[in-house]
Design a protein around this motif. Structure first.
Motif, PDB file in Angstrom:
ATOM      1  N   UNK A  75       1.055  -1.304   0.059  1.00 40.10           N
ATOM      2  CA  UNK A  75      -0.185  -0.173  -0.443  1.00 40.10           C
ATOM      3  C   UNK A  75       0.864   1.275  -0.242  1.00 40.10           C
ATOM      4  N   UNK A  76       1.031   2.387  -1.377  1.00 39.44           N
ATOM      5  CA  UNK A  76       1.922   3.336  -1.392  1.00 39.44           C
ATOM      6  C   UNK A  76       1.310   3.892   0.249  1.00 39.44           C
ATOM      7  N   UNK A  77       0.843   4.172   0.741  1.00 42.77           N
ATOM      8  CA  UNK A  77       0.375   5.457   1.894  1.00 42.77           C
ATOM      9  C   UNK A  77       1.321   4.727   3.450  1.00 42.77           C
ATOM     10  N   UNK A  78       1.752   3.885   3.238  1.00 45.08           N
ATOM     11  CA  UNK A  78       2.022   3.665   4.291  1.00 45.08           C
ATOM     12  C   UNK A  78       3.918   3.644   3.752  1.00 45.08           C
ATOM     13  N   UNK A  79       4.290   3.906   5.342  1.00 41.38           N
ATOM     14  CA  UNK A  79       5.947   4.378   5.116  1.00 41.38           C
ATOM     15  C   UNK A  79       6.707   3.224   5.464  1.00 41.38           C
TER      16      UNK A  79
ATOM     17  N   UNK B 296      20.383   9.918   1.120  1.00 42.35           N
ATOM     18  CA  UNK B 296      18.919   9.426   0.414  1.00 42.35           C
ATOM     19  C   UNK B 296      18.824  10.512  -0.371  1.00 42.35           C
ATOM     20  N   UNK B 297      18.262  10.250  -1.295  1.00 41.54           N
ATOM     21  CA  UNK B 297      18.007  11.514  -2.565  1.00 41.54           C
ATOM     22  C   UNK B 297      16.823  11.613  -2.991  1.00 41.54           C
ATOM     23  N   UNK B 298      15.610  11.641  -2.068  1.00 39.42           N
ATOM     24  CA  UNK B 298      14.158  12.172  -2.297  1.00 39.42           C
ATOM     25  C   UNK B 298      13.542  11.193  -2.935  1.00 39.42           C
TER      26      UNK B 298
ATOM     27  N   UNK C 276      16.835   0.888   8.396  1.00 38.83           N
ATOM     28  CA  UNK C 276      15.326   0.785   7.717  1.00 38.83           C
ATOM     29  C   UNK C 276      15.680   1.816   5.938  1.00 38.83           C
ATOM     30  N   UNK C 277      14.876   0.638   5.234  1.00 39.44           N
ATOM     31  CA  UNK C 277      15.178   0.836   4.121  1.00 39.44           C
ATOM     32  C   UNK C 277      13.813   2.083   3.255  1.00 39.44           C
ATOM     33  N   UNK C 278      14.221   3.008   2.302  1.00 41.76           N
ATOM     34  CA  UNK C 278      12.321   3.465   1.946  1.00 41.76           C
ATOM     35  C   UNK C 278      12.273   2.746   0.676  1.00 41.76           C
ATOM     36  N   UNK C 279      10.891   3.373   0.936  1.00 41.37           N
ATOM     37  CA  UNK C 279       9.683   2.057   0.917  1.00 41.37           C
ATOM     38  C   UNK C 279       8.472   3.554  -0.136  1.00 41.37           C
TER      39      UNK C 279
ATOM     40  N   UNK D 216      11.124  10.179   1.416  1.00 48.85           N
ATOM     41  CA  UNK D 216      10.443  11.211   2.499  1.00 48.85           C
ATOM     42  C   UNK D 216      10.165  10.313   3.653  1.00 48.85           C
ATOM     43  N   UNK D 217       9.435   9.095   3.990  1.00 48.63           N
ATOM     44  CA  UNK D 217       9.699   8.656   5.077  1.00 48.63           C
ATOM     45  C   UNK D 217      10.264   8.321   6.489  1.00 48.63           C
ATOM     46  N   UNK D 218      11.153   8.402   5.467  1.00 47.25           N
ATOM     47  CA  UNK D 218      12.660   7.754   6.593  1.00 47.25           C
ATOM     48  C   UNK D 218      12.455   8.103   7.861  1.00 47.25           C
TER      49      UNK D 218
END
Length: 423
Positions: A12-16, A320-322, A379-382, A386-388
């Motif tokens: 689900x995209x909205x979850x960070x 990160x790079x965004x 933790x790795x991005x998903x 931006x939500x890290x």
């Protein structure tokens, strides 16, 4: 490195954060003594979601693979752990006989679990029914010969006889590949002994972790190692235990270290630096500490070797790079007053051949003798980077857990650690 887990569903995209939910057998007393192979975790419709059950004996995980495997009883005990992901749990609240969705219904051989983060709520059911097909989804792949773990969000290679990674990459969903971001984790330990007259320096080569056994399941990989600090002086021959635990989106490495005497009786000064070596593929990334307003772009191409004085404990660092990146949370169980002189380290270029090395220095002043827990979360991005920081913050606020046959309210046991005895 091309993904071989393309069959896994995009989440689900909205979850960070793909937050692992860890329950213990104590939370579901009506299922104690049940055959673990018969237990399932399901949604409200009765379909199995990805989960695993890890047995715990004598405050140690049962790991059936490796040079020194262990075997469990096969029946659910109070310390055993049931693990699944928050996002795989149901958003549909259970319906009671009165048609209400605010109560947890009682069903024979089925225990409803309610998990809450503030106003967010999820639900899952632990069921004693071997007839329910297991979910075909697995989020973890582990190549034991190459010592490489791969998930939908990252891959990492372990150093042989080491507790740290030698390389790691982050999943780039736009191109269905992994961006190779780091080489080895550079570690420097500096000590001043004999009233400050004898400076001593060690590296990660003095930190040996012999992995004795492991277990891999759909939700997590557990590698159980004996951690040996080969530092000489009074630390010669000292040991600690470590569990390298890899989840789909995060890695946790808690280490217990024994200090047999008060620190200042042997050393006048000491620090440890942990700074991953950044590869050229991450040239458009930045090392950031949002809470401290720090931002070091890798693209600046400047010569830099600095320590920013700011206590890094319990604070999120990001690279990160965004679009993608990782967050790093240091969690050292030490009195903050003992950590004066700590800070963030940034060196450009790296002395190890990379474009930079970025991380933290933990300075120790005067610790009393005893056992100390030093933990690291990565933790790795998903769905973007931006939500890290938000994901790191979520680790400090564990989800509330309520079960229909539990004695009161519990908390997600994700941050549980064992005070290992030497084995």
């Amino acid at each position: 490195m091309k993904s071989h887990l393309a069959f896994l569903p995009l989440l689900i995209p909205c979850l960070v954060l793909s937050e692992p939910i860890v329950l213990t057998g104590k939370m579901v007393p009506s299922l104690l003594g049940k055959d673990i192979s018969h237990l399932r975790v399901t949604n409200h419709a009765g379909a199995c979601i990805p989960f695993q059950i890890d047995e715990v004996q004598d405050e140690d995980y049962v790991c059936p693979n490796g040079k020194d495997p262990t075997r469990g009883r096969g029946f659910l005990d109070t310390a055993d752990e049931i693990v699944f992901l928050w996002e795989d749990a149901d958003t549909v609240a259970p319906v009671t006989a009165r048609g209400l969705r605010t109560e947890i219904p009682k069903v024979n051989s089925r225990v409803c679990i309610a998990i809450g983060h503030g106003l967010e709520n999820r639900y899952a059911y632990v069921v004693d029914s071997a007839s329910i097909p297991l979910s075909p989804v697995s989020y973890i792949a582990y190549d034991s010969a190459r010592e490489v773990v791969t998930t939908p969000y990252f891959y990492a290679g372990f150093g042989h006889d080491r507790f740290h990674f030698t390389r790691a990459g982050i999943r780039d969903f736009a191109h269905d590949t992994y961006v190779n971001v780091t080489n080895e984790l550079r570690i420097r330990i500096f000590l001043k002994a004999l009233w400050g007259l004898l400076p001593i320096t060690y590296t990660e080569n003095n930190m040996i972790c012999l992995v004795k056994r492991y277990k891999v399941g759909p939700i997590r990989l557990i590698r159980r190692g004996d951690f040996h600090l080969n530092l000489g002086l009074f630390l010669q021959g000292s040991h600690a235990a470590v569990n390298q635990i890899c989840y789909p989106q995060m890695v946790r490495v808690p280490v217990y270290v024994h200090l047999p005497v008060r620190f200042r009786t042997m050393f006048s000064e000491a620090y440890i630096e942990m700074t991953p070596v950044i590869r050229s593929e991450a040239a458009d990334f930045s090392f950031r500490v949002p809470s401290a307003g720090l931002d070091f772009p890798m693209s600046s191409h400047r010569n830099l070797d600095t320590l920013v004085a700011s206590n890094p404990n319990h604070t999120c660092m990001t690279l990160c790079n965004g679009f993608l990146g990782y967050g790093w949370l240091l969690d050292a169980a030490m009195d903050e007053s003992m950590l004066a002189g700590s800070g963030y380290c940034v060196t450009m270029p790296s002395e190890r051949g990379g474009i930079a090395q970025c991380g933290f220095r933990l300075t120790v002043r005067d610790l009393p003798k005893g056992y100390y827990l030093i933990g690291n979360w990565v933790l790795f991005s998903k769905n973007g980077a931006d939500g890290l920081s938000e994901a790191c913050d979520r680790l400090s606020t564990m989800a509330a857990v309520t079960t229909q046959d539990g004695a009161g309210r519990y908390w997600n046991q994700l941050n549980k650690v064992f005070a290992f005895r030497k084995r």
